[in-house]
Design an enzyme around this catalytic site. Sequence first.
Site, PDB file in Angstrom:
ATOM      1  N   PHE A 100       7.447  25.494  -0.876  1.00  0.00           N
ATOM      2  CA  PHE A 100       7.078  24.328  -1.377  1.00  0.00           C
ATOM      3  C   PHE A 100       5.456  24.101  -1.318  1.00  0.00           C
ATOM      4  O   PHE A 100       4.801  24.781  -0.657  1.00  0.00           O
ATOM      5  CB  PHE A 100       7.594  23.240   0.144  1.00  0.00           C
ATOM      6  CG  PHE A 100       7.283  21.918  -0.260  1.00  0.00           C
ATOM      7  CD1 PHE A 100       8.104  21.211  -1.185  1.00  0.00           C
ATOM      8  CD2 PHE A 100       6.286  21.290   0.503  1.00  0.00           C
ATOM      9  CE1 PHE A 100       7.793  19.843  -1.583  1.00  0.00           C
ATOM     10  CE2 PHE A 100       6.158  19.761   0.274  1.00  0.00           C
ATOM     11  CZ  PHE A 100       7.052  19.204  -0.628  1.00  0.00           C
ATOM     12  N   ASP A 171       3.117  29.290   8.483  1.00  0.00           N
ATOM     13  CA  ASP A 171       3.827  27.960   7.872  1.00  0.00           C
ATOM     14  C   ASP A 171       5.364  28.328   8.314  1.00  0.00           C
ATOM     15  O   ASP A 171       6.428  28.767   7.908  1.00  0.00           O
ATOM     16  CB  ASP A 171       3.799  28.007   6.393  1.00  0.00           C
ATOM     17  CG  ASP A 171       4.587  26.527   5.909  1.00  0.00           C
ATOM     18  OD1 ASP A 171       5.279  25.966   6.435  1.00  0.00           O
ATOM     19  OD2 ASP A 171       4.294  26.244   4.604  1.00  0.00           O
ATOM     20  N   HIS A 174      10.055  25.586   8.335  1.00  0.00           N
ATOM     21  CA  HIS A 174      11.401  25.647   8.397  1.00  0.00           C
ATOM     22  C   HIS A 174      12.089  26.359   9.576  1.00  0.00           C
ATOM     23  O   HIS A 174      13.323  26.808   9.643  1.00  0.00           O
ATOM     24  CB  HIS A 174      11.815  26.619   7.013  1.00  0.00           C
ATOM     25  CG  HIS A 174      11.417  25.988   5.808  1.00  0.00           C
ATOM     26  ND1 HIS A 174      11.553  26.843   4.669  1.00  0.00           N
ATOM     27  CD2 HIS A 174      11.265  24.713   5.365  1.00  0.00           C
ATOM     28  CE1 HIS A 174      11.153  26.018   3.783  1.00  0.00           C
ATOM     29  NE2 HIS A 174      10.868  25.031   3.974  1.00  0.00           N
ATOM     30  N   LYS A 200      14.048  18.067   7.752  1.00  0.00           N
ATOM     31  CA  LYS A 200      13.877  19.239   8.472  1.00  0.00           C
ATOM     32  C   LYS A 200      15.175  19.398   9.674  1.00  0.00           C
ATOM     33  O   LYS A 200      15.648  18.455  10.162  1.00  0.00           O
ATOM     34  CB  LYS A 200      12.427  19.183   9.082  1.00  0.00           C
ATOM     35  CG  LYS A 200      11.268  19.326   7.904  1.00  0.00           C
ATOM     36  CD  LYS A 200      11.572  20.500   6.977  1.00  0.00           C
ATOM     37  CE  LYS A 200      10.649  20.857   6.225  1.00  0.00           C
ATOM     38  NZ  LYS A 200      10.349  19.804   5.169  1.00  0.00           N
ATOM     39  N   ARG A 229     -13.029  13.296  18.802  1.00  0.00           N
ATOM     40  CA  ARG A 229     -13.269  12.518  19.980  1.00  0.00           C
ATOM     41  C   ARG A 229     -12.525  13.032  21.135  1.00  0.00           C
ATOM     42  O   ARG A 229     -11.254  13.199  21.229  1.00  0.00           O
ATOM     43  CB  ARG A 229     -12.792  11.087  19.649  1.00  0.00           C
ATOM     44  CG  ARG A 229     -13.406  10.051  20.812  1.00  0.00           C
ATOM     45  CD  ARG A 229     -12.766   8.756  20.347  1.00  0.00           C
ATOM     46  NE  ARG A 229     -13.426   7.513  20.903  1.00  0.00           N
ATOM     47  CZ  ARG A 229     -13.233   6.287  20.900  1.00  0.00           C
ATOM     48  NH1 ARG A 229     -12.169   5.955  19.847  1.00  0.00           N
ATOM     49  NH2 ARG A 229     -13.758   5.272  21.579  1.00  0.00           N
ATOM     50  N   TYR A 236     -17.843   6.705  21.713  1.00  0.00           N
ATOM     51  CA  TYR A 236     -17.657   7.078  20.221  1.00  0.00           C
ATOM     52  C   TYR A 236     -18.586   8.563  20.397  1.00  0.00           C
ATOM     53  O   TYR A 236     -19.416   8.711  19.439  1.00  0.00           O
ATOM     54  CB  TYR A 236     -18.209   6.276  19.339  1.00  0.00           C
ATOM     55  CG  TYR A 236     -17.397   4.821  19.350  1.00  0.00           C
ATOM     56  CD1 TYR A 236     -16.043   4.868  19.157  1.00  0.00           C
ATOM     57  CD2 TYR A 236     -17.816   3.902  20.166  1.00  0.00           C
ATOM     58  CE1 TYR A 236     -15.244   3.573  19.279  1.00  0.00           C
ATOM     59  CE2 TYR A 236     -17.226   2.397  20.031  1.00  0.00           C
ATOM     60  CZ  TYR A 236     -16.007   2.491  19.600  1.00  0.00           C
ATOM     61  OH  TYR A 236     -15.334   1.533  19.779  1.00  0.00           O
TER      62      TYR A 236
END
Length: 406
Positions: A100, A171, A174, A200, A229, A236
């Site tokens: 994909f 990856d 799947h 999925k 953060r 911040y």
Amino acid sequence: MSLDPTAAPPAPVRRIDADDLPPWPQHDHTERAALDRVLAQGQWWRAAGTENEDFEREFAAYNGAPRALAVTNGTAALELALRLHGIGPGDEVVVPAFTFISTSLAVQNVGAIPVPADVDPETYCLTPDAVRTALTPATRAVIPVHMAGHLADMHGLGDLAAEHGLALIQDAAHAQGGVWDGTPVGAFPTVACYSFQNGKLMTAGEGGALTLPDEKTYEQAYLMHTCGRPRGDTTYQHETGGSNYRVSEFTAAILRAQLARLDGQTRIREQRTALLDALLAEVPGLRLQARDPRMDVNPHYMYLVALDPSAGRAARDALVAGLKAAGVPACVNFPPVYRTGSFQAGPVPTTPVPELAERCAVAEDLGAHGLWIHHRVLLAEPHVVERVATVVAALAARAGDPVVTR
């Protein structure tokens, strides 16, 4: 395939009724209770709630990983993994040509160059030999895809990556719960990336995750997924680059419910796949994705079929149309990534497309002649799977003829 206009019309194909196939996504009172739990919690984002951390702990344990991190989707997971390894402009990353588009798109989104390599003609996964042929001095990483749930050779790829000093990123969109040669997908000493998109194996409509090999990598990923953060920050203190890849507590709660039933679904899909393989193995002109003997648990995201190349692309398209008309959820295969506008819109290798196509003959074949059937067919009762096999065999025998259903 009959092209004789005087030939008798084909017999009608018995349609698979919608009620015969399990729905997808699946849900019950568990998901409703999960959503109610978040509402009652009164905190809907991860910084103040508990569902994300509970899900991450459960998902890591299920996949054999030290840690996990929930993110917005599988593409974001890949991008974050690449950033964790410092991959950026000018770097090359070897990806499968058959996958994909998100696998190559994530590489381009960080400014790097995806270099397509061919896949194994039996398992459809990237191999160490194919990666080796694609290496250049600019190669920094490799992303194997565990195609349809079948893991790539992680031992061989790990050795190659170590030999050349490359980052290895799985990856695993799947492959939730996959096990290769005794090792769960999350237990390899790499970052693995997962998707929870609507189709999925477990889903919250959208969503993704990474499993991480150690605490240091997890902490860096956590910072980068929340705009740099740290936890508890109120002034911040953005300590590193990154983006907002956080998911809500609602998403995490739904995923916890989905994960709880995944193991049982995987066992059913393994059984039904073995049945469908046995029924279709001898059908003339059909090729099935093979299974490496080292593949201990395959969660089967989809069932992959290809027609003999001599039948042509039109026959494949006709077979997919016929399956849909007969009530079987099917789709054409992914095209080779380099044949998409998305790939050509980003940083690309200097190799022209015709040369890439010559190097990637298996991906070319699968893109033109292959198709996939949705994994909910593999959750159906055995007699329904048998009927699906009958439909596939009948349509494959006359791909290109008009489809008549009853």
